[in-house]
Design a protein around this motif. Structure first.
Motif, mmCIF file in Angstrom:
data_model
loop_
_atom_site.group_PDB
_atom_site.id
_atom_site.type_symbol
_atom_site.label_atom_id
_atom_site.label_comp_id
_atom_site.label_asym_id
_atom_site.label_seq_id
_atom_site.Cartn_x
_atom_site.Cartn_y
_atom_site.Cartn_z
ATOM 1 N N GLN A 1 -89.178 -27.730 -75.293
ATOM 2 C CA GLN A 1 -88.815 -26.501 -75.959
ATOM 3 C C GLN A 1 -87.763 -26.752 -77.325
ATOM 4 O O GLN A 1 -88.055 -25.877 -78.398
ATOM 5 N N PHE B 1 -90.736 -27.670 -79.648
ATOM 6 C CA PHE B 1 -91.233 -26.346 -80.164
ATOM 7 C C PHE B 1 -90.497 -25.578 -81.053
ATOM 8 O O PHE B 1 -91.167 -25.016 -82.035
ATOM 9 N N ARG C 1 -91.461 -24.110 -84.858
ATOM 10 C CA ARG C 1 -91.548 -22.856 -85.400
ATOM 11 C C ARG C 1 -90.800 -22.875 -86.722
ATOM 12 O O ARG C 1 -90.891 -21.920 -87.581
ATOM 13 N N TYR D 1 -94.834 -29.595 -83.133
ATOM 14 C CA TYR D 1 -95.659 -29.066 -82.132
ATOM 15 C C TYR D 1 -96.449 -29.960 -81.422
ATOM 16 O O TYR D 1 -96.774 -29.870 -80.262
ATOM 17 N N ALA E 1 -94.144 -31.365 -78.902
ATOM 18 C CA ALA E 1 -94.069 -30.394 -77.523
ATOM 19 C C ALA E 1 -95.410 -30.199 -76.848
ATOM 20 O O ALA E 1 -95.275 -30.542 -75.628
ATOM 21 N N GLN E 2 -96.285 -30.455 -77.371
ATOM 22 C CA GLN E 2 -97.832 -30.469 -76.710
ATOM 23 C C GLN E 2 -97.808 -31.582 -75.690
ATOM 24 O O GLN E 2 -98.303 -31.538 -74.601
ATOM 25 N N TYR F 1 -95.266 -31.017 -72.812
ATOM 26 C CA TYR F 1 -95.943 -30.138 -71.853
ATOM 27 C C TYR F 1 -97.222 -30.619 -71.193
ATOM 28 O O TYR F 1 -97.443 -30.270 -69.827
ATOM 29 N N GLY G 1 -96.356 -23.097 -71.742
ATOM 30 C CA GLY G 1 -95.892 -24.022 -72.958
ATOM 31 C C GLY G 1 -96.485 -24.416 -73.566
ATOM 32 O O GLY G 1 -96.745 -24.764 -74.787
ATOM 33 N N CYS H 1 -98.611 -22.328 -75.742
ATOM 34 C CA CYS H 1 -98.071 -21.549 -77.108
ATOM 35 C C CYS H 1 -98.029 -22.887 -77.963
ATOM 36 O O CYS H 1 -97.945 -22.685 -79.216
ATOM 37 N N SER H 2 -97.808 -24.313 -77.472
ATOM 38 C CA SER H 2 -97.830 -25.410 -78.728
ATOM 39 C C SER H 2 -99.119 -25.317 -79.335
ATOM 40 O O SER H 2 -99.343 -25.717 -80.577
ATOM 41 N N GLY I 1 -99.493 -22.605 -81.615
ATOM 42 C CA GLY I 1 -98.271 -23.031 -82.835
ATOM 43 C C GLY I 1 -99.089 -23.940 -83.998
ATOM 44 O O GLY I 1 -99.258 -23.580 -85.178
#
Length: 476
Positions: free
Chosen positions: A253, A256, A260, A275, A278-279, A282, A292, A295-296, A299
């Motif tokens: 997070q 991520f 952003r 990103y 984070a990917q 996750y 999550g 969302c990555s 993004g």
């Protein structure tokens, strides 16, 4: 001495006494809550919680003891630009604790009004600082959930008859008037059931979206999303990233959130890097981290849309939508946001029919779950404006842009960077119409002014706005 006294004697039950005591605390707390000092907001969070709890407790007694409706007063000296933004029918919210008095004479004392002449110090309506007397009507029938406490019994200055509204209390402006003889603005505020309804739906939206977000991450996102303090938020998350272990569960997070912020700042390569970090994290904990992970991916799709890479944007955004449709309810807000992202990618590809279908779906989802002017809904209309403009449907494009602009101004303020993006598009729109160059230049200049204040100097959108203003100035 007072700081040492506070450190030695403060107890949670005394929060109201210390807040109303004429010393350093009141000023520092409100300065922190108005984001003049980011880290101070974090430093004082425990006192803010104590004070909010005490106000909520006393608000129950206040509701039983005061006949409704009743009026309270607040005298303030605020900048002229802020006064000019206050218009009838607008919803306004307090960013900190909002102190008022049951006695109008007490409120006038904060305007330095002479009790004998009833006049403030000499000044003009053109001055940067304006004298304002707020008259606030509270009606528990119209607004049963409003939190306001009569703190006289615990105040360090009981003769002020102080009543404090909790953080985030919202009002509707009913009247704005300037008394040229007294040189004072009178602004009438009112609580209402509409405010309660909006508060409830915003809280529901927030809980739905942020239920699994740790407090340390929420604080940084609040800095970025609400206060637009992207540089401070960036420093906060970078420091946070250095402080957590490699296997800390909050690490994805943090990555991520950094992505952003870099995206908003126009540093797209940095955004893609974080990103992807984070990917990858996750992906290790799928399927538990499906939200999550999706969302990555979305993004990444958003960044590639900004870069004009329609193929990659469509690929990542579509993957995200598929994942979220499997792990979320059909009416979840993330689904509506995915519709907007995929629609943007279709617009870039020139597939306008698919884009409009997705945008129609997102608007319907937002209608079911959010207040009328929510910023997410404004994004749908902004993208609709892009699509209709590409289709040559000028009337529909203009209507969509104007709707998006009104929503963003209403809920985000007139100087938010998202307001600037819509102004930029309106500038482009009018630039391509006959006999509307003056309107185009007006919107383009406004977009540039906001972007220069809110975004880094080398941000791609700042450069595009500067170019648009230059071109229009030469034609004007």
């Amino acid at each position: 001495m007072k700081i040492a006294e506070f450190a030695r004697d403060y107890r949670s039950d005394d929060a109201i006494y210390w807040y109303t005591k004429p010393c350093f605390l009141h000023q520092l707390i409100n300065k922190a809550l108005h984001w003049d000092s980011v880290m101070a907001s974090y430093t004082f969070c425990y006192f803010v919680i104590d004070l909010s709890v005490r106000i909520q407790e006393m608000a129950m007694d206040t509701k039983q003891c005061h006949n409704s409706p009743f009026r309270v007063y607040r005298g303030s000296i605020i900048c002229r630009e802020e006064v000019e933004q206050l218009s009838v029918g607008t919803l306004v919210a307090t960013r900190g604790f909002f102190s008022t008095s049951k006695n109008s004479d007490v409120a006038k004392q904060f305007l330095a009004i002479d009790p004998d002449t009833n006049m403030p110090p000499h000044h003009s309506i053109e001055d940067k600082q304006q004298f304002v007397l707020f008259k606030i009507d509270v009606d528990y029938i119209r607004s049963p959930k409003i939190i306001v406490a009569d703190v006289s019994s615990q105040s360090a200055v009981p003769e002020e008859h102080e009543m404090i509204f909790d953080i985030g209390t919202t009002f509707i402006i009913k009247k704005v008037a300037y008394d040229s003889s007294l040189k004072i603005w009178f602004i009438y505020l009112e609580s209402s059931s509409e405010v309660d309804r909006l508060n409830f739906r915003y809280r529901l939206d927030t809980r739905t979206r942020l239920a699994d977000t740790p407090a340390m991450v929420l604080f940084g996102r609040y800095l970025s999303d609400v206060s637009s303090k992207n540089r401070e938020a960036l420093e906060y998350f970078q420091r946070l990233l250095r402080s957590v272990t490699v296997h800390n569960e909050n690490r994805p997070q943090i990555y991520f959130s950094l992505a952003r912020i870099y995206r908003v700042m126009g540093k797209y390569e940095h955004a893609i890097h974080y990103y992807r970090c984070a990917q990858l994290l996750y992906r290790r904990t799928l399927p538990q981290s499906s939200l999550g992970y999706g969302c990555s991916l979305s993004g990444l799709g958003t960044v590639y849309s900004l870069l004009g890479d329609s193929a990659r944007a469509l690929s990542f955004c579509t993957q995200a939508m598929i994942i979220h449709q499997h792990c979320l309810a059909n009416n979840h807000l993330e689904i509506a946001m995915n519709c907007n992202r995929v629609a943007t990618a279709y617009w870039l590809c020139g597939n306008y029919a698919h884009a409009l279908l997705l945008l129609s779906r997102s608007v319907n989802l937002y209608k079911q779950n959010l207040p009328t002017d929510h910023p997410c809904k404004a994004q749908s209309f902004h993208i609709m404006g892009l699509v209709h403009s590409s289709l040559g449907k000028c009337g529909q494009a203009l209507a969509c842009y104007k709707t998006a602009l009104n929503m963003r101004e209403s809920m985000l303020g007139k100087d938010h960077h998202l307001v600037a993006f819509t102004c930029y598009r309106l500038g482009l729109f009018y630039a391509n119409q006959a006999n509307t160059k003056s309107e185009a230049l007006q919107y383009a200049r406004r977009a540039l002014r906001i972007m220069q204040a809110r975004l880094p100097k080398n941000h791609p959108d700042v450069k595009m706005s500067m170019k648009l203003v230059e071109n229009l100035s030469q034609q004007h």
